[in-house]
Design a protein around this motif. Sequence first.
Motif, PDB file in Angstrom:
ATOM      1  N   SER A 131       0.811  -1.222   0.000  1.00 45.90           N
ATOM      2  CA  SER A 131       0.000   0.000   0.000  1.00 45.90           C
ATOM      3  C   SER A 131       0.848   1.277   0.000  1.00 45.90           C
ATOM      4  O   SER A 131       0.336   2.356  -0.324  1.00 45.90           O
ATOM      5  CB  SER A 131      -0.932   0.013   1.216  1.00 45.90           C
ATOM      6  OG  SER A 131      -0.182  -0.012   2.425  1.00 45.90           O
ATOM      7  N   GLU A 132       2.128   1.157   0.359  1.00 46.47           N
ATOM      8  CA  GLU A 132       2.971   2.355   0.440  1.00 46.47           C
ATOM      9  C   GLU A 132       3.130   2.997  -0.941  1.00 46.47           C
ATOM     10  O   GLU A 132       3.613   2.379  -1.888  1.00 46.47           O
ATOM     11  CB  GLU A 132       4.351   1.993   0.998  1.00 46.47           C
ATOM     12  CG  GLU A 132       5.244   3.207   1.197  1.00 46.47           C
ATOM     13  CD  GLU A 132       6.567   2.849   1.839  1.00 46.47           C
ATOM     14  OE1 GLU A 132       7.423   3.754   1.951  1.00 46.47           O
ATOM     15  OE2 GLU A 132       6.751   1.683   2.241  1.00 46.47           O
ATOM     16  N   GLY A 133       2.709   4.243  -1.055  1.00 43.35           N
ATOM     17  CA  GLY A 133       2.829   4.981  -2.296  1.00 43.35           C
ATOM     18  C   GLY A 133       1.820   4.592  -3.360  1.00 43.35           C
ATOM     19  O   GLY A 133       1.873   5.102  -4.478  1.00 43.35           O
ATOM     20  N   MET A 134       0.876   3.733  -3.018  1.00 44.42           N
ATOM     21  CA  MET A 134      -0.112   3.266  -3.991  1.00 44.42           C
ATOM     22  C   MET A 134      -1.378   4.099  -3.898  1.00 44.42           C
ATOM     23  O   MET A 134      -1.796   4.497  -2.809  1.00 44.42           O
ATOM     24  CB  MET A 134      -0.429   1.794  -3.730  1.00 44.42           C
ATOM     25  CG  MET A 134      -1.244   1.114  -4.810  1.00 44.42           C
ATOM     26  SD  MET A 134      -1.421  -0.665  -4.445  1.00 44.42           S
ATOM     27  CE  MET A 134      -2.415  -1.169  -5.855  1.00 44.42           C
ATOM     28  N   ASP A 135      -2.000   4.385  -5.016  1.00 43.35           N
ATOM     29  CA  ASP A 135      -3.233   5.147  -5.031  1.00 43.35           C
ATOM     30  C   ASP A 135      -4.303   4.398  -4.232  1.00 43.35           C
ATOM     31  O   ASP A 135      -4.565   3.220  -4.486  1.00 43.35           O
ATOM     32  CB  ASP A 135      -3.712   5.335  -6.472  1.00 43.35           C
ATOM     33  CG  ASP A 135      -5.026   6.079  -6.527  1.00 43.35           C
ATOM     34  OD1 ASP A 135      -5.038   7.288  -6.271  1.00 43.35           O
ATOM     35  OD2 ASP A 135      -6.058   5.421  -6.808  1.00 43.35           O
ATOM     36  N   PRO A 136      -4.917   5.050  -3.238  1.00 40.01           N
ATOM     37  CA  PRO A 136      -5.891   4.362  -2.377  1.00 40.01           C
ATOM     38  C   PRO A 136      -7.065   3.769  -3.146  1.00 40.01           C
ATOM     39  O   PRO A 136      -7.559   2.690  -2.808  1.00 40.01           O
ATOM     40  CB  PRO A 136      -6.347   5.461  -1.412  1.00 40.01           C
ATOM     41  CG  PRO A 136      -5.234   6.453  -1.413  1.00 40.01           C
ATOM     42  CD  PRO A 136      -4.679   6.430  -2.799  1.00 40.01           C
ATOM     43  N   GLU A 137      -7.543   4.474  -4.186  1.00 34.52           N
ATOM     44  CA  GLU A 137      -8.668   3.951  -4.953  1.00 34.52           C
ATOM     45  C   GLU A 137      -8.264   2.711  -5.750  1.00 34.52           C
ATOM     46  O   GLU A 137      -9.044   1.771  -5.912  1.00 34.52           O
ATOM     47  CB  GLU A 137      -9.214   5.026  -5.895  1.00 34.52           C
ATOM     48  CG  GLU A 137      -9.974   6.131  -5.191  1.00 34.52           C
ATOM     49  CD  GLU A 137     -11.193   5.584  -4.442  1.00 34.52           C
ATOM     50  OE1 GLU A 137     -11.777   4.574  -4.898  1.00 34.52           O
ATOM     51  OE2 GLU A 137     -11.552   6.177  -3.412  1.00 34.52           O
TER      52      GLU A 137
END
Length: 251
Positions: A131-137
């Motif tokens: 999840s680090e640096g990944m677009d939440p959507e």
Amino acid sequence: MPVHNEEYHLGAALSALAAATEALARQRPSVAVGLTVVLDHCTDRSAEIAERFAGAHAGVRVVRRRFRNAGASRAAGVAAAIRHLGSELLESTWLANTDADSQVPEDWFVRQLQFADAGWDAVLGSVEPDSEGMDPELLRSWHLRHPREERHGNVYGANLGVRASAYRQAGGFPPLLSSEDRALVERLRRRGFAITATDSMRVVTSGRTASRAPHGFGAYLRVLGVETAAALRAAEAGDAAGQLPAGSCPG
């Protein structure tokens, strides 16, 4: 583990494998573990990181190749491991495959051998995007499409185990730029080997959308990101249309 220019992820990937090796040694000290790292046409610091790790950990082999090909890299790593062990040990050898941008869980080797002991010839694990640096959507879309479930229908080279004898009989990884993992599983299925899938040993893998393989995991995330963005735009347009005064129309 195939490696092509993964200096930003390789250290964490190797550390996770070291932790999994130590966990296996605690629970099953009679089982020998060897790690084979295939440096495939690396031009960054990947070789330095791998060699330093090999110098600090017993049983680590570093192989250098210039394929620029995921399937050929995996096949070369397996071949190097089998040469070291000897063909007479194929039936009692389990090949655990992962990627250089991925981190296996501590019980990864333990869980894979549990499936091997249960009689399975191959086990298809699952992955979890970092999840680090990944677009939440994008991450939300991933979770909606990949719920946690056993007997899933996915194949990931970052989390794939196979009995060495079955691997050899099936013909191994083909030299494909991508999808070599799925091709191997199809070869195994055609020969009638026992294959299962599990979500009980998830591997955390990079959430980047810049793919190293033309149809690899990053490419899939990129397409999913485009679809997610399009769905959000459509939803926003629908909300805007719903807020128009009665009797009016857009445009």
